[in-house]
Design an enzyme around this catalytic site. Structure first.
Site, PDB file in Angstrom:
ATOM      1  N   LYS A 183       3.661   6.259   6.301  1.00 51.95           N
ATOM      2  CA  LYS A 183       2.299   6.531   6.944  1.00 51.95           C
ATOM      3  C   LYS A 183       1.825   7.938   6.721  1.00 51.95           C
ATOM      4  O   LYS A 183       0.726   8.218   7.038  1.00 51.95           O
ATOM      5  CB  LYS A 183       2.360   6.230   8.591  1.00 51.95           C
ATOM      6  CG  LYS A 183       2.739   4.903   8.927  1.00 51.95           C
ATOM      7  CD  LYS A 183       2.811   4.718  10.507  1.00 51.95           C
ATOM      8  CE  LYS A 183       2.765   3.274  10.970  1.00 51.95           C
ATOM      9  NZ  LYS A 183       4.088   2.604  10.458  1.00 51.95           N
TER      10      LYS A 183
ATOM     11  N   GLU B 149      -4.930   2.304  12.308  1.00 47.29           N
ATOM     12  CA  GLU B 149      -4.098   1.465  11.684  1.00 47.29           C
ATOM     13  C   GLU B 149      -4.567   0.876  10.492  1.00 47.29           C
ATOM     14  O   GLU B 149      -5.880   0.509  10.475  1.00 47.29           O
ATOM     15  CB  GLU B 149      -3.717   0.200  12.399  1.00 47.29           C
ATOM     16  CG  GLU B 149      -2.397  -0.525  12.066  1.00 47.29           C
ATOM     17  CD  GLU B 149      -2.018  -1.684  13.023  1.00 47.29           C
ATOM     18  OE1 GLU B 149      -0.742  -1.796  13.153  1.00 47.29           O
ATOM     19  OE2 GLU B 149      -2.927  -2.218  13.920  1.00 47.29           O
TER      20      GLU B 149
END
Length: 617
Positions: free
Chosen positions: A419, A552
């Protein structure tokens, strides 16, 4: 217990009685056959001698059977070994019978018995003794067939040695409530033949069709040497059915052990990753860790606790667990005291954000290797509390890096995430900043700083799999954020193996990345997990799409375009080339912004955009 003992005595008594009858019948049957099946043609002296010697023959035969443990075998499991024992016992009995009669009737001028009598009696005795025992097995098998009509119906995948063993155990056991109704094997030459009376009906592509045709309730995959990629293919086919799926573990887990039904395990979602498990170079990791003082921050978390377990196995001089949550710290401490009682273990409650506390720990214990796993990691929570992500992840890493540099730690390994690549959320951006911190300090210190970047970890606290399992256990619904969202996955032990491998291979400044195979659609994973739990998606368990959460994205990346990769000795581990940036300016802005960031008044996302150019939040 008394009841079982009585049954055992009763069975053995019945066997002895049957053997007495068999011995008596075999002699007269041999004479009957010898004289063309006509009693009136049997010479009276032969009958008289046979009757006279019969009590001795019976007594000697029973003694021989006892000595050869003919009454100790479990005849419900009678096999070739027991049949061989029957033949040997009968041959010895016949030899003693021959010798005994010739000794007793040595004065008889003509032959004691016809010469053909002895082989005839031997053959008849073997048939009768063996027949009584195998007849019991036949009756038991017929009884099992009647009782299994409403029980588990198993499709067995694999017609090799392991499958043959599993099939035999299922057929023989009185405790297994199951029946194998068909076998699948990829060897096409076997299709159409039988294994222990069960037909091999097709190859793996036929699994869904045969499961439906034979009303299969359970599928057993009995190929312990099957590569993970092929196991995934088979499990995908099995998942098209509503059957429960179980598999033998890998061959390395059952070597030197017997293959058995009890070693069959439930197929886990890990088997759907479609790649082999990552392994570290044991020698390198051993030389890296053995005899060293090793510290693990966040040592009670999912990754941190597994790090502690694996490090303990490499015999460090001392293992220091630093953890802010006392319950987590207590759990891993108690576990390691049991599994590694010889370990020099220190467990400390501390926050990496507390400068004075960390300084005291470093000055007291002087760690040589530091694994930094302490971090906030939940994306949606960090979107709601962005300052905590920066304070804990970024400034915690900064302070820890300063301590490592100050106390000449040999190597510090940062746990990062995919991420951090082109981050769309504060948590990912904070981890990218952590990577930049260790990259900057690697150029300013004798300590070797490295980062390890990997994807989602199966089974970790807060990960999607435990959530799905809880939702399935509750009867649903299973919640998926988006139908097309995909993620890279790895297991906790794999993640830790990569961390240790990175630590052992590092020279300073690297970002290590795992080749994690193909990304997995979360929707597919949820549906397969529902099937593996014995349910049908959207019929038994509903799937609800909730929409992407704040920060997200549909897919994750492991590398930024400009980083590039190069291979290492481990073919599944790569090194990303660090991206150049103004390290002095970056570190100075971190120092200058500390008071503002910790004041709760700062615009955290604006600060992150300034510090991480690739941030898209």
């Amino acid at each position: 217990m008394r009841s079982e003992r009585k049954q055992l005595i009763l069975r053995r008594t019945l066997l002895v009685i049957l053997d007495v009858i068999c011995v008596g019948i075999s002699g007269f049957a041999a004479l009957f056959v010898r004289f063309d099946f006509q009693f009136n043609r049997i010479d009276y002296p032969y009958t008289e001698r046979s009757l006279t010697y019969l009590p001795i023959h019976i007594a000697v035969t029973i003694i021989i059977f006892v000595l050869l443990r003919m009454y100790n075998s479990l005849w419900e499991f009678a096999s070739i070994e027991e049949m061989v024992r029957i033949v040997i016992a009968c041959v010895i009995s016949e030899v003693t019978h021959f010798a005994g009669m010739h000794i007793m009737f040595y004065s008889v001028n003509n032959s004691v018995m016809p010469r053909s009598f002895w082989p005839l009696e031997l053959v008849i005795l073997i048939i009768l003794v063996g027949g009584t025992r195998f007849f019991y097995r036949l009756l038991r098998r017929m009884n099992q067939t009647e009782r299994t009509e409403e029980k588990k119906r198993i499709l067995l995948v694999g017609a090799g040695d392991a499958g043959n063993t599993i099939l035999r155990e299922i057929k023989q056991s009185k405790y297994l409530d199951a029946k194998v109704v068909c076998v699948i094997d990829d060897n096409k030459s076997k299709v159409g033949s039988y294994m222990q009376g069960v037909r091999i009906v097709g190859t793996r592509v036929d699994i869904p069709k045969m499961a439906d045709k034979y009303a299969v309730t359970d599928i057993f995959v009995a190929i312990p040497s099957l590569p993970r990629k092929e196991l995934k293919e088979i499990v995908d086919l099995c998942s098209e059915t509503s059957c429960n799926i179980r598999a033998l573990p890998g061959i390395y887990q059952i070597i030197n052990e017997e293959v058995s039904v009890r070693k069959l395990r439930n197929v886990e979602v890990e088997d759907l990753l479609g790649r082999d498990v990552v392994e570290a170079d044991i020698d390198k990791v051993t030389s890296f860790v053995e005899g060293k003082v090793v510290m693990v921050t966040g040592g009670g978390g999912s990754i941190g606790s597994e790090l502690c377990r694996q490090i303990a196995a490499y015999k460090p001089k001392q293992l220091i667990i630093v953890e802010i949550y006392e319950n987590n710290a207590y759990d891993i401490e108690q576990e390691l005291k049991v599994t590694h009682s010889e370990l020099n273990l220190i467990t400390l409650i501390a926050s990496v954000r507390n400068t004075n506390r960390m300084d005291h720990i470093f000055s007291t214990y002087h760690p040589e290797i530091v694994f930094h796993a302490a971090a906030h990691k939940h994306v949606p929570l960090m979107e709601d509390s962005p300052s905590e992500a920066i304070k804990n992840n970024v400034y915690g890493t900064l302070k820890l890096s300063k301590m490592c540099s100050k106390y000449s730690v040999r190597r510090m390994v940062l746990i990062s995430t995919d991420k951090a690549v082109n981050p769309t959320n504060v948590m990912g951006a904070s981890k990218r900043m952590c990577e930049m911190v260790v990259q900057a300090y690697n150029e300013r210190s004798d300590t070797e700083f490295v980062a390890v970047r990997f994807g989602n970890v199966l089974g970790s606290n807060g990960s999607v799999i435990p959530l799905f399992k809880k939702q399935i256990a509750a009867g649903g619904p299973v919640t998926v954020t988006h139908k097309d969202v995909v993620r890279y996955f790895m297991t906790i032990p794999e993640a830790v193996t990569l961390v240790l491998a990175a630590g052992s291979m590092a020279k300073g400044g690297e970002i290590f990345v795992l080749d994690m195979g193909e990304p997995v659609k979360i929707d597919d994973m949820a549906r397969n997990l529902i099937r593996l739990s014995g349910y049908v998606p959207d019929r038994d368990i509903e799937i609800v799409y909730t929409g992407l959460r704040p920060g997200e994205k549909l897919y994750e990346e492991l590398l930024m375009d400009e980083e590039g990769i190069r291979r290492t000795d481990n073919e599944l581990v790569y090194i990303g080339r660090p991206i150049d940036f103004d390290e002095e300016k970056f570190l100075q802005e971190l120092e200058d912004s500390y008071d503002e960031i910790t004041s709760e008044d700062a615009d955290i996302k604006e600060f992150v955009r300034k510090m991480v150019p690739t941030y898209k939040g």
